[in-house]
Design a protein around this motif. Structure first.
Motif, short mmCIF file in Angstrom:
data_model
loop_
_atom_site.label_atom_id
_atom_site.label_comp_id
_atom_site.label_asym_id
_atom_site.label_seq_id
_atom_site.Cartn_x
_atom_site.Cartn_y
_atom_site.Cartn_z
N UNK A 82 -20.34 -19.42 53.02
CA UNK A 82 -20.38 -20.35 51.90
C UNK A 82 -21.51 -21.34 52.18
N UNK A 83 -22.31 -21.62 51.15
CA UNK A 83 -23.43 -22.55 51.27
C UNK A 83 -23.25 -23.67 50.25
N UNK A 84 -23.34 -24.92 50.71
CA UNK A 84 -23.28 -26.07 49.80
C UNK A 84 -24.70 -26.50 49.47
N UNK A 85 -24.90 -26.82 48.19
CA UNK A 85 -26.19 -27.32 47.73
C UNK A 85 -26.02 -28.69 47.10
N UNK A 86 -26.94 -29.59 47.42
CA UNK A 86 -27.04 -30.88 46.76
C UNK A 86 -28.42 -30.96 46.14
N UNK A 87 -28.48 -31.33 44.86
CA UNK A 87 -29.74 -31.36 44.12
C UNK A 87 -30.07 -32.80 43.74
N UNK A 88 -31.26 -33.22 44.08
CA UNK A 88 -31.75 -34.57 43.80
C UNK A 88 -33.00 -34.49 42.95
N UNK A 89 -33.14 -35.43 42.02
CA UNK A 89 -34.35 -35.55 41.21
C UNK A 89 -35.00 -36.88 41.55
N UNK A 90 -36.30 -36.83 41.82
CA UNK A 90 -37.01 -38.07 42.15
C UNK A 90 -38.19 -38.24 41.22
N UNK B 289 -22.48 -21.72 46.79
CA UNK B 289 -22.84 -20.32 46.61
C UNK B 289 -22.22 -19.54 47.77
N UNK B 290 -21.88 -18.28 47.54
CA UNK B 290 -21.39 -17.41 48.59
C UNK B 290 -22.35 -16.24 48.74
N UNK C 136 -21.30 -17.76 42.60
CA UNK C 136 -21.78 -19.12 42.38
C UNK C 136 -20.62 -19.88 41.75
N UNK C 137 -20.23 -20.97 42.39
CA UNK C 137 -19.14 -21.78 41.83
C UNK C 137 -19.63 -22.54 40.61
N UNK C 138 -18.71 -23.19 39.96
CA UNK C 138 -19.01 -24.01 38.80
C UNK C 138 -20.17 -24.96 39.10
N UNK C 139 -21.15 -24.96 38.24
CA UNK C 139 -22.29 -25.87 38.38
C UNK C 139 -22.30 -26.76 37.15
N UNK C 140 -22.12 -28.05 37.36
CA UNK C 140 -22.17 -29.01 36.26
C UNK C 140 -23.42 -29.86 36.43
N UNK C 141 -24.14 -30.03 35.34
CA UNK C 141 -25.36 -30.82 35.38
C UNK C 141 -25.01 -32.26 35.02
N UNK C 142 -24.97 -33.12 36.02
CA UNK C 142 -24.54 -34.51 35.84
C UNK C 142 -25.63 -35.38 35.25
N UNK C 143 -26.85 -35.14 35.66
CA UNK C 143 -27.98 -35.93 35.19
C UNK C 143 -29.13 -34.98 34.84
#
Length: 172
Positions: free
Chosen positions: A88-96, A111-112, A58-65
């Motif tokens: 390799x898998x890219x993830x985008x996380x959204x909060x609604x 993530x790998x 798991x690459x660096x995960x920074x919590x922006x919001x």
């Protein structure tokens, strides 16, 4: 082995942040989000590989919001590149916040995963053929990200990271 496109691995996972998912400030706990992200990424990797997969890194995960109690969390996952036995898998996380109709991007990560057969032995994965310009950019950057992961894990010497060196060397 069939070649695949990123669209075939695209996965969307939705979760609702409930009281048991939050810390004392009413924010989603980071560990819970990482758990959800791992599930979404694994589903994406399995779609591409048509195999069971295990998380390799798991690459660096920074919590922006922060994500708040009551928010709906949408996690988008897609395979960005296939290597020999890994993807390799890219993830985008959204909060609604549904009542206020607001949506923010909380974070992204890579993530790998490694594909396994029924005896838990690594197996080759299908090639990935990006189609859109965005998919091609993610595909091209994946080799640099992979080399950085291998260096940080002590599995590659920095001098052997040709893609990373090319990124930092002056191009005249």
């Amino acid at each position: 082995m069939t070649n695949k496109t990123p669209a075939g691995s695209y996965t969307v996972m939705n979760e609702l942040v409930l009281p048991n998912d939050t810390n004392t400030l009413g924010n989603l706990m980071g560990g819970r989000l990482l758990y959800w992200m791992d599930i979404a990424a694994a589903m994406s990797a399995q779609k591409h590989c048509n195999r069971m997969v295990v998380t390799a890194s798991v690459d660096n995960v920074s919590f922006k919001q922060p994500i708040k109690l009551g928010d709906a969390v949408m996690i988008e996952a897609v395979v960005t590149r296939a290597f020999n036995t890994s993807v390799e898998v890219r993830l985008d996380v959204w909060a609604q916040n549904i009542p206020s109709n607001t949506k923010i991007k909380s974070n992204e990560a890579y993530y790998t995963f490694v594909a396994l057969d029924q005896n838990n032995v690594t197996v080759p994965v299908p090639e990935l053929h990006p189609e859109t310009e965005h998919e091609k950019q993610l595909y091209d950057g994946a080799l640099r990200r992979r080399q950085l992961r291998l260096i940080l894990a002590g599995r590659m010497q920095p001098d052997d990271a040709t893609e990373l060196k090319a990124f930092f060397v002056d191009r005249e």
